[in-house]
Design an enzyme around this catalytic site. Structure first.
Site, mmCIF file in Angstrom:
data_model
loop_
_atom_site.group_PDB
_atom_site.id
_atom_site.type_symbol
_atom_site.label_atom_id
_atom_site.label_comp_id
_atom_site.label_asym_id
_atom_site.label_seq_id
_atom_site.Cartn_x
_atom_site.Cartn_y
_atom_site.Cartn_z
ATOM 1 N N ASP A 98 0.839 -1.201 0.000
ATOM 2 C CA ASP A 98 0.000 0.000 0.000
ATOM 3 C C ASP A 98 0.876 1.254 0.000
ATOM 4 O O ASP A 98 2.042 1.198 0.406
ATOM 5 C CB ASP A 98 -0.892 0.030 1.252
ATOM 6 C CG ASP A 98 -1.848 -1.140 1.288
ATOM 7 O OD1 ASP A 98 -2.168 -1.679 0.211
ATOM 8 O OD2 ASP A 98 -2.272 -1.507 2.398
HETATM 9 N N1 URA Z 1 -1.156 -5.972 3.895
HETATM 10 C C1 URA Z 1 -1.681 -4.733 3.877
HETATM 11 O O1 URA Z 1 -2.743 -4.504 4.434
HETATM 12 N N2 URA Z 1 -1.008 -3.770 3.200
HETATM 13 C C2 URA Z 1 0.190 -3.966 2.615
HETATM 14 O O2 URA Z 1 0.769 -3.035 2.043
HETATM 15 C C3 URA Z 1 0.735 -5.259 2.652
HETATM 16 C C4 URA Z 1 0.047 -6.246 3.298
#
Ligand code: URA
Length: 243
Positions: free
Chosen positions: A111
């Site tokens: 993310d």
């Molecule tokens: N899980 C998440 O919620 N976000 C990420 O970036 C990676 C794994």
């Protein structure tokens, strides 16, 4: 292999552009200036060359790690934040590949607000293997939570929680509290927002998220946020064999 073809394969532009770089005296090979674009060299890992003052070594395939900073998107066409690909030099983004695509691609996505280890490559089958749920490559996340972590939350993350897009429970391969508001969570799948949704499912909330390890490979402490480097042979082996 001809020098112009070597440079082309490493992402320095079309064959014509690469020939021009050589003919205009911008290229040195193993320290020596070369101005013949058709000069032949052994294209292997020992070949070191300099283009416009920048040192490179020959890599038939690119395998990289990047310490992803917060506020970057793992997309070639980002919507709100700069793309992680802007952190890489142009040749890595331009390496030609079969099928007409160019450059390295991230293996899975993080993310925009997640930091830490991201692998990139132009080896399609390797991306497939690393992403395949069948291969169960463990990924370790350091999670900062809004509320204190309790033993029940850890138990539930290990036992499995149901997320809204799949009735089958997803469980952490390992989970431990590492502080009052901190968890270390190991996952072997990569569902959308998986850590955030799992932590929410046990009644807490992710405030910070950092990926510290993939397989047997830990993010090196000397790789600062925003920096990348080539993976070594030993690191490639550690990825294949997490033990
Ligand atoms: N899980 C998440 O919620 N976000 C990420 O970036 C990676 C794994």
């Amino acid at each position: 292999m001809q020098l112009q073809d070597i440079l082309f394969s490493q992402g320095f532009g079309t064959r014509r552009v690469c020939a021009g770089l050589v003919q205009q005296g911008h290229v040195r090979v193993n320290g020596e200036p070369v101005d013949d674009a058709a000069a032949e060299f052994e294209a292997d890992g020992d070949l070191v060359f300099t283009v416009q003052g920048q040192d490179w070594s020959y890599h038939p395939k690119a395998y990289l790690m990047l310490n992803k900073p917060a506020g970057t998107e793992c997309s070639q066409k980002p919507s709100a934040y700069p793309s992680i690909y802007t952190l890489l030099p142009a040749p890595l983004r331009q390496r030609p590949q079969k099928g007409g695509t160019t450059g390295v691609q991230a293996i899975g996505r993080l993310d925009q607000d997640t930091t830490g280890m991201l692998l990139l490559t132009d080896d399609g089958p390797f991306i497939h293997r690393m992403n395949s749920p069948r291969h169960h490559v463990p990924k370790v996340y350091e999670v900062g939570t809004r509320h204190p972590v309790d033993a029940r939350q850890v138990e539930r993350l290990l036992a499995g929680v149901v997320l809204d897009d799949d009735p089958r429970p997803v469980r952490a391969a390992a989970c431990e509290a590492t502080g009052e508001c901190a968890l270390r969570l190991t996952l072997t799948e990569g569902k959308y927002h998986q850590v955030k949704r799992m932590v929410a499912a046990v009644g807490n909330r992710v405030e910070t998220l950092h990926r510290s390890r993939i397989g047997g490979l830990a993010l090196p402490p000397d790789l600062a946020p925003g920096q990348w480097r080539w993976l070594t042979q030993d690191e490639m082996a550690a990825l294949r064999d997490p033990s």
